[in-house]
Enzyme design. Sequence first.
Site, PDB file in Angstrom:
ATOM      1  CE1 TYR A   1       0.289   1.977   4.252  1.00  0.00           C
ATOM      2  CE2 TYR A   1       1.148  -0.264   4.403  1.00  0.00           C
ATOM      3  CZ  TYR A   1       1.031   1.023   4.919  1.00  0.00           C
ATOM      4  OH  TYR A   1       1.661   1.345   6.087  1.00  0.00           O
TER       5      TYR A   1
ATOM      6  CE  LYS B   1       3.318   3.299   3.180  1.00  0.00           C
ATOM      7  NZ  LYS B   1       3.774   3.502   4.565  1.00  0.00           N
TER       8      LYS B   1
ATOM      9  CD  GLU C   1      10.629   2.134  10.501  1.00  0.00           C
ATOM     10  OE1 GLU C   1      10.660   3.119   9.741  1.00  0.00           O
ATOM     11  OE2 GLU C   1      10.406   0.974  10.096  1.00  0.00           O
TER      12      GLU C   1
ATOM     13  CG  LEU D   1       8.637   2.531   4.629  1.00  0.00           C
ATOM     14  CD1 LEU D   1       8.590   1.399   3.616  1.00  0.00           C
ATOM     15  CD2 LEU D   1       7.231   3.043   4.935  1.00  0.00           C
TER      16      LEU D   1
END
Length: 285
Positions: free
Chosen positions: A34, A147, A179, A203
Amino acid sequence: MENPFVLFGNQIIERDHVSIDMEDRGYNFGDGIYEVVYIYGGEPFSLNEHFRRFEESAQKLDMKLPYSIEQIKEKTAELIKANNIHNGIVYIQMTRGASPRAHLFERESACLITGFARKMDPPAEAQEKGIKTYLTPDIRWLRCDIKSLNLLGNTMAKRIAADHSCGEALQHREGLCTEGSSSNLYIVKHNEVRTHPATNLILNGITRQHILEIAGEEGIAVNEEPFTTEELQAADEVFISSTTMEIAPVISVEGDVQATYPIGPVTRRLQEKLKDRIKQHRVHQ
């Protein structure tokens, strides 16, 4: 419903008319990808960069796009217009499609693209006043560079943070910070920005990429190396970034370490320059 039109395959149709197969692999396995793109003044920001990553994620998962990226972008623009979005997000998803449930996937399966658009104002209060965070172990899989729809670890971390009245969860793998649950993470020490390198463990956020470019333009030193939870605790400034958040200062961390932080000059400068870049993008559309 406020925004009734959705993307289903290559059609913009009313949401109530959509039917998803019970054996769609996205539903059974989280087998899909996505992107979320922010819309400012009716215009999507960094659309090309988002769909370049969308294509890369598909390649990494051995998925074939049913339409060209240009066609998907055209349908995305139609979806935004159909829902009359001024400020908000557009969400585009692709699953490997429906097939009898089995772990082994077929390479020639017909992938399904769906999407929706939603009104959403920028989080001005979080950007101005900062957010509280909660540090917790990173329990996610080892391909965070994709992702994908596999976000269970992220959602569990976000829940833990919310249970402690924090707006975001920060994550670490055995003491090395990675993260946030839905953001990239940065610390500032002696005016140098540090952030985890774009490996398989994070990411590579589109906003992250803009920040690193802006830092270079502004002469702000950047060190893309992992930092420890102790270095997080001792940071001069901390901030996070994402498509929907832009840049938000971190004012405290709880959980595996505890600390409070001022909203410092490096964070504010990057915030200002990122907003300038967004405004320039809108002018040139």
